[in-house]
Design a protein around this motif. Sequence first.
Motif, PDB file in Angstrom:
ATOM      1  N   GLU A  14      -2.200   0.264  -7.132  1.00  0.00           N
ATOM      2  CA  GLU A  14      -0.998   0.991  -6.745  1.00  0.00           C
ATOM      3  C   GLU A  14      -0.395   1.735  -7.932  1.00  0.00           C
ATOM      4  OE1 GLU A  14       1.116   0.939  -3.323  1.00  0.00           O
ATOM      5  OE2 GLU A  14      -1.034   1.364  -3.345  1.00  0.00           O
ATOM      6  N   HIS A  41       0.809  -1.221   0.000  1.00  0.00           N
ATOM      7  CA  HIS A  41       0.000   0.000   0.000  1.00  0.00           C
ATOM      8  C   HIS A  41       0.844   1.273   0.000  1.00  0.00           C
ATOM      9  CE1 HIS A  41      -3.514  -2.498   0.793  1.00  0.00           C
ATOM     10  NE2 HIS A  41      -2.862  -3.065   1.796  1.00  0.00           N
ATOM     11  N   TRP A  70      -2.283   4.961  -8.173  1.00  0.00           N
ATOM     12  CA  TRP A  70      -1.873   5.957  -7.175  1.00  0.00           C
ATOM     13  C   TRP A  70      -0.533   6.569  -7.558  1.00  0.00           C
ATOM     14  CZ3 TRP A  70      -6.234   6.709  -5.451  1.00  0.00           C
ATOM     15  CH2 TRP A  70      -7.052   5.747  -4.867  1.00  0.00           C
ATOM     16  N   ILE A  77       3.584  -4.897  -8.055  1.00  0.00           N
ATOM     17  CA  ILE A  77       2.752  -3.700  -8.015  1.00  0.00           C
ATOM     18  C   ILE A  77       1.364  -4.001  -8.584  1.00  0.00           C
ATOM     19  CG2 ILE A  77       2.571  -1.273  -8.670  1.00  0.00           C
ATOM     20  CD1 ILE A  77       5.560  -1.203  -9.065  1.00  0.00           C
TER      21      ILE A  77
END
Length: 405
Positions: free
Chosen positions: A260, A155, A263, A256
């Motif tokens: 993610e 995260h 983001w 990944i």
Amino acid sequence: MDKKVSLIVPVYNAEPYLGYAITSILRQTYENIELILVNDGSTDQSLKICNNYARTDSRIRVIDMPNSGVSAARNRGIEEATGEYIQFADADDVIHSNMIKRMTGVMDAYEKDLAVCGFEMITLDAAYRIINRTLCTSDMLGSECVLTREMFYQHIAFILWKSSLLECSWNKLFRRRIVEDNHIRFPEELSLGEDFCFNMNYFQHINGVVFVADKYYYYLQSNQNSLTRHYREHFFEIQLFLVQRFEQLLRNNTLISMEEEKWLCEYMAEKTIQSVRNLFCEECQLTPLEKKVKIAKIVNHEFVRKAVYRAEYLQPDFVWIREKMKFSDVAGIYACMEGFSDKGNGDATDFCGNAGWMNRCMVIMCNFILKLHSFQKVEKVRNSIQHRGIKATIQIIFRKPGGER
């Protein structure tokens, strides 16, 4: 007995506010500390102030060195540190009286290698009056979150983009053993992003991290030194380097996820917008053509284009940049930014057809309420609007448990 904490403070011409910083450290409820004040060639009375405080408290050590920059000063402090933990603070900031006690408490209790707390960015005018406050906290994760190394890396891009807690060094508590065993230091060749580089090097060697939502660090900045005024020549190149290095950190430690990736793209898109805005700071002396050449370099970079087009969220006032980038409309971007700058970095609606004014109005209203009373719910609403926008905030507020509305 409590484990010793080495608190390192680089000092350079900090005479007007140095006393506040030192006092906030000496008033900690956690007493087993050594305060290492590294005078980085100050030309004002900073060294004298440091020495005066050292005479009154045996926990203070003063190091005087020729001016070499903040990274060199911190590195010198690391070399002199003797505590089990290391913490950093700047000479123009202050910390909460319970900061060290809480941070060491969670590090010891959960046996993790890093503790991270929230902070408050406070902008002051020339008379040291507060004109703006921005809260950065992990409350979107929870009030006290204990993440294993695996969970942290799963995260980490979300945490980086949504909380703004991973870039700076002064809201963290580090284990000195890890710093020394791996010779982790601040890169002295960088004038921006040196904290983030240090942190990324440290992240590679931790067993986990504890996030506490409490705001224990108060980052003070003068409005004269704000990012809207101060031009940085190599801002884009440094930001690109940092984001690509962060991406490599992820790839070296985890698989990944698509979430993610998103983001990370939104984080890079934000850095792209900041890079363009940097060219229109008050102190930027570039000619219009020079600015356009730099804009072209930014928006034509393959990594940047991928990020901007994959990002779901862009600042409301800058959604137009995605369309302008389609055919690299450098003149169009320049015209929008000129209009944005002419309005005092306020609302770009009149120039590019966007409506970010409602978000700002709501944030201003929340800030006004928080100046009068400290309401946790108002803080959460304000933070959500800043990070997600008003539409997403309303959806979150009215979402019922289980995902129903």
